[in-house]
Design a protein around this motif. Structure first.
Motif, PDB file in Angstrom:
ATOM      1  N   GLY A 218      43.037  21.900  78.066  1.00  0.00           N
ATOM      2  CA  GLY A 218      43.162  22.567  76.770  1.00  0.00           C
ATOM      3  C   GLY A 218      43.988  23.821  76.957  1.00  0.00           C
ATOM      4  N   ASN A 219      43.743  24.817  76.137  1.00  0.00           N
ATOM      5  CA  ASN A 219      44.437  26.091  76.339  1.00  0.00           C
ATOM      6  C   ASN A 219      44.029  26.658  77.706  1.00  0.00           C
ATOM      7  OD1 ASN A 219      46.191  28.033  75.485  1.00  0.00           O
ATOM      8  ND2 ASN A 219      44.602  29.230  74.477  1.00  0.00           N
ATOM      9  N   GLY A 220      42.725  26.549  78.002  1.00  0.00           N
ATOM     10  CA  GLY A 220      42.235  26.749  79.373  1.00  0.00           C
ATOM     11  C   GLY A 220      42.029  25.357  79.958  1.00  0.00           C
ATOM     12  N   ASP A 290      51.352  27.057  73.270  1.00  0.00           N
ATOM     13  CA  ASP A 290      50.951  25.780  72.678  1.00  0.00           C
ATOM     14  C   ASP A 290      51.809  24.665  73.278  1.00  0.00           C
ATOM     15  OD1 ASP A 290      50.586  23.522  71.012  1.00  0.00           O
ATOM     16  OD2 ASP A 290      49.815  24.849  69.448  1.00  0.00           O
ATOM     17  N   LEU A 291      51.146  23.756  73.972  1.00  0.00           N
ATOM     18  CA  LEU A 291      51.890  22.713  74.680  1.00  0.00           C
ATOM     19  C   LEU A 291      52.710  21.841  73.726  1.00  0.00           C
ATOM     20  CD1 LEU A 291      52.392  21.739  77.561  1.00  0.00           C
ATOM     21  CD2 LEU A 291      50.502  20.166  77.304  1.00  0.00           C
ATOM     22  N   ARG A 292      52.262  21.723  72.463  1.00  0.00           N
ATOM     23  CA  ARG A 292      53.052  20.931  71.493  1.00  0.00           C
ATOM     24  C   ARG A 292      54.434  21.543  71.332  1.00  0.00           C
ATOM     25  NH1 ARG A 292      48.016  20.888  67.525  1.00  0.00           N
ATOM     26  NH2 ARG A 292      47.919  22.899  68.549  1.00  0.00           N
ATOM     27  N   GLY A 339      41.777  19.595  74.103  1.00  0.00           N
ATOM     28  CA  GLY A 339      42.899  19.542  73.154  1.00  0.00           C
ATOM     29  C   GLY A 339      44.086  18.721  73.634  1.00  0.00           C
ATOM     30  N   ILE A 340      44.522  18.959  74.863  1.00  0.00           N
ATOM     31  CA  ILE A 340      45.692  18.250  75.388  1.00  0.00           C
ATOM     32  C   ILE A 340      45.297  16.839  75.861  1.00  0.00           C
ATOM     33  CG2 ILE A 340      47.431  18.268  77.219  1.00  0.00           C
ATOM     34  CD1 ILE A 340      47.142  21.434  77.109  1.00  0.00           C
ATOM     35  N   ASN A 343      44.575  14.505  72.911  1.00  0.00           N
ATOM     36  CA  ASN A 343      45.586  14.276  71.870  1.00  0.00           C
ATOM     37  C   ASN A 343      46.981  13.932  72.361  1.00  0.00           C
ATOM     38  OD1 ASN A 343      44.017  14.915  69.469  1.00  0.00           O
ATOM     39  ND2 ASN A 343      43.837  16.935  70.417  1.00  0.00           N
ATOM     40  N   SER A 344      47.305  14.279  73.589  1.00  0.00           N
ATOM     41  CA  SER A 344      48.700  14.118  73.995  1.00  0.00           C
ATOM     42  C   SER A 344      48.908  12.882  74.867  1.00  0.00           C
ATOM     43  CB  SER A 344      49.197  15.362  74.723  1.00  0.00           C
ATOM     44  OG  SER A 344      50.566  15.192  75.000  1.00  0.00           O
TER      45      SER A 344
HETATM   46  P1  ADP Z   1      40.583  25.780  74.227  1.00  0.00           P
HETATM   47  O1  ADP Z   1      39.220  25.236  73.842  1.00  0.00           O
HETATM   48  O2  ADP Z   1      40.763  25.963  75.702  1.00  0.00           O
HETATM   49  O3  ADP Z   1      41.022  26.963  73.434  1.00  0.00           O
HETATM   50  P2  ADP Z   1      41.531  23.240  73.196  1.00  0.00           P
HETATM   51  O4  ADP Z   1      40.797  22.296  74.063  1.00  0.00           O
HETATM   52  O5  ADP Z   1      41.128  23.342  71.776  1.00  0.00           O
HETATM   53  O6  ADP Z   1      41.652  24.668  73.861  1.00  0.00           O
HETATM   54  O7  ADP Z   1      43.080  22.837  73.267  1.00  0.00           O
HETATM   55  C1  ADP Z   1      44.019  23.543  72.536  1.00  0.00           C
HETATM   56  C2  ADP Z   1      45.405  23.173  73.036  1.00  0.00           C
HETATM   57  O8  ADP Z   1      45.600  21.765  72.921  1.00  0.00           O
HETATM   58  C3  ADP Z   1      46.481  23.823  72.179  1.00  0.00           C
HETATM   59  O9  ADP Z   1      46.877  25.044  72.714  1.00  0.00           O
HETATM   60  C4  ADP Z   1      47.598  22.803  72.259  1.00  0.00           C
HETATM   61  O10 ADP Z   1      48.506  23.257  73.237  1.00  0.00           O
HETATM   62  C5  ADP Z   1      46.984  21.534  72.812  1.00  0.00           C
HETATM   63  N1  ADP Z   1      47.222  20.355  71.982  1.00  0.00           N
HETATM   64  C6  ADP Z   1      46.545  19.934  70.901  1.00  0.00           C
HETATM   65  N2  ADP Z   1      47.082  18.791  70.409  1.00  0.00           N
HETATM   66  C7  ADP Z   1      48.136  18.492  71.214  1.00  0.00           C
HETATM   67  C8  ADP Z   1      49.112  17.434  71.245  1.00  0.00           C
HETATM   68  N3  ADP Z   1      49.117  16.458  70.368  1.00  0.00           N
HETATM   69  N4  ADP Z   1      50.038  17.489  72.217  1.00  0.00           N
HETATM   70  C9  ADP Z   1      50.062  18.464  73.132  1.00  0.00           C
HETATM   71  N5  ADP Z   1      49.167  19.468  73.161  1.00  0.00           N
HETATM   72  C10 ADP Z   1      48.235  19.484  72.220  1.00  0.00           C
END
Ligand code: ADP
Length: 417
Positions: A218-220, A290-292, A339-340, A343-344
């Motif tokens: 994710g972000n972390g 943001d990896l997107r 998050g990553i 979703n990615s």
């Molecule tokens: P945290 O809980 O550590 O704050 P998350 O698990 O919610 O983070 O992940 C957030 C990150 O996921 C965002 O910063 C974004 O970079 C990444 N993210 C979300 N959707 C996608 C996607 N479709 N492709 C790439 N990265 C994504």
């Protein structure tokens, strides 16, 4: 204990308070949300959403600007909000509160909060000055609002306490470990624990016989090597800074580089901490955390975005390889989450594609389809191990552990303010 008994899970950040309500019997997730920008009189916002079955089959979302000067006031506002919108008796229905606490030093289990255990969390704050104080504020807020209700702390570090010393020690003078507890602890433990339990279910094996490499991206971000359901290594260290390249954290770095940067730029300890934790990683390399946005930049051929993307992917691959070795090659599944990871399909493809020589093979169609909260196996039938996508659910895991600690028999008789 009654059919309306509720469990409240809280996750306090420095200026935020996330909450989720669970029904106890039957155990089920209810309304959840977050108080954001606590202390900011203008932008302080309460966002919440209720699952469909709580609102006549429609589900519902709220976003309300309400000021809250501190966590205690935010907790009171959340309580008032739930009383006004979901259940007027909510204050009396809450029979236990579970808290996410980042650092628990060498505590390996969730604990019932008492003066003694709260003292331990304060002690751990020396090593986690950014992370534990908000947790303590959340505990204080819940204590004031739900007087006498049992409260439990669930630690991000706890799951990693099974790491052997060869994995958790740094190559520093031993006294630093003995006197100052300088060692690797690991974080995201609640997520890694949840992921191995879910993976075991999907693989049809007991958790105690399940070997997985769990990638919480994710972000972390962190990765864990798990043998027989127990953590044997993880990428984050004494703090969440070590390991993978993250949104704003640098990950692995030669400590001599830090000394040199401090000297060369004449930075204070605080400034150096901010540089490494908040201005580095994808943000520092590419301008976006943001990896997107980084993937889009790389697709447009922007060199910094290409570099950030390549570094992110490479470190994930490197640790999968390292943990493959740590597990002696006996790996049932590599798990992607957060998050990553959830979703990615692009990142999963870039990570796994080049690992064909290790026997890892993706099913491209399954990979593309398993996004947006879907759970599934994205490995080709010929793959040497399964490749699983599992949406993480830290609140659910905290709720389950809170119930285990409190035990149903202790839940009756608690009252709220
Ligand atoms: P945290 O809980 O550590 O704050 P998350 O698990 O919610 O983070 O992940 C957030 C990150 O996921 C965002 O910063 C974004 O970079 C990444 N993210 C979300 N959707 C996608 C996607 N479709 N492709 C790439 N990265 C994504």
């Amino acid at each position: 204990m009654s059919a309306s008994s509720k469990l409240l899970v809280l996750n306090a950040g420095s200026s935020s308070l996330k909450f989720k309500v669970f029904g106890v019997q039957p155990f089920a997730a209810g309304i959840g949300g977050m108080f954001d920008r606590i202390g900011d009189a203008i932008n302080c916002t309460l966002k919440a959403s209720a699952p469909a079955d709580l609102d006549g089959g429609k589900g519902r979302k709220w976003e309300i600007k309400i000021p809250a000067k501190d966590h205690v006031e935010a907790m009171q506002r959340i309580l008032d909000f739930i009383k006004g919108n979901v259940s007027s008796a909510f204050a009396r229905e809450v029979v236990a509160v579970g808290h996410r606490v980042v650092h628990g030093l060498e505590i390996s289990q969730p604990v019932l909060l008492t003066d003694k255990t709260i003292g331990k969390i304060r002690e751990a704050a020396v090593l986690a000055p950014l992370h534990n104080p908000p947790g303590l504020q959340g505990i204080d807020a819940a204590e004031k609002v739900f007087k006498g209700v049992p409260q439990v702390a669930v630690f991000d570090t706890a799951f990693h306490q099974t790491m052997p010393s060869q994995a958790f020690m740094y190559g520093l003078p031993y006294e630093l470990y003995e006197k100052h507890k300088i060692r690797r602890y690991g974080f995201h433990g609640t997520s890694h624990k949840y992921l191995v339990e879910q993976a075991a279910g999907m693989l049809g094996k007991p958790v105690s016989e399940t070997n997985v490499i769990t990638c919480h991206l994710g972000n972390g971000s962190s990765i864990a090597a798990i043998r027989g359901g127990l953590c044997i290594d993880t990428t984050m260290g004494m703090t969440p800074l070590e390991g993978l390249l993250m949104g704003t954290r640098c990950g692995d770095l030669d400590p001599a580089a830090v000394l040199f940067i401090q000297k060369q730029l004449n930075l204070s300890v605080q400034d150096t901490d901010t540089l490494l934790n908040k201005k580095s990683g994808l943000l520092g390399l590419t301008g976006s955390n943001d990896l997107r946005a980084v993937i889009e930049g790389a697709q447009r051929g922007e060199p910094r975005a290409e570099l950030g993307l390549a570094m992110f992917v490479y470190r994930v691959q490197k640790y999968i390889g390292a943990y493959w070795a740590a597990l002696g090659g006996k790996v049932d599944a590599v798990v992607f989450s957060a998050g990553i990871g959830e979703n990615s399909s692009v990142i999963r493809g870039l990570v796994i594609g080049p690992l064909k020589g290790m026997g890892l093979e993706l099913d491209v169609a399954a990979n593309d389809a398993t996004v947006g909260g879907r759970c599934g196996d994205i490995a080709a039938p010929t793959s040497r191990c399964r490749l699983l996508v599992i949406p993480t659910d830290e609140e659910l895991c905290i709720a389950e552990q809170t119930l285990q600690v409190v035990g149903f028999q202790n839940l009756t008789g608690a009252t709220a303010a």
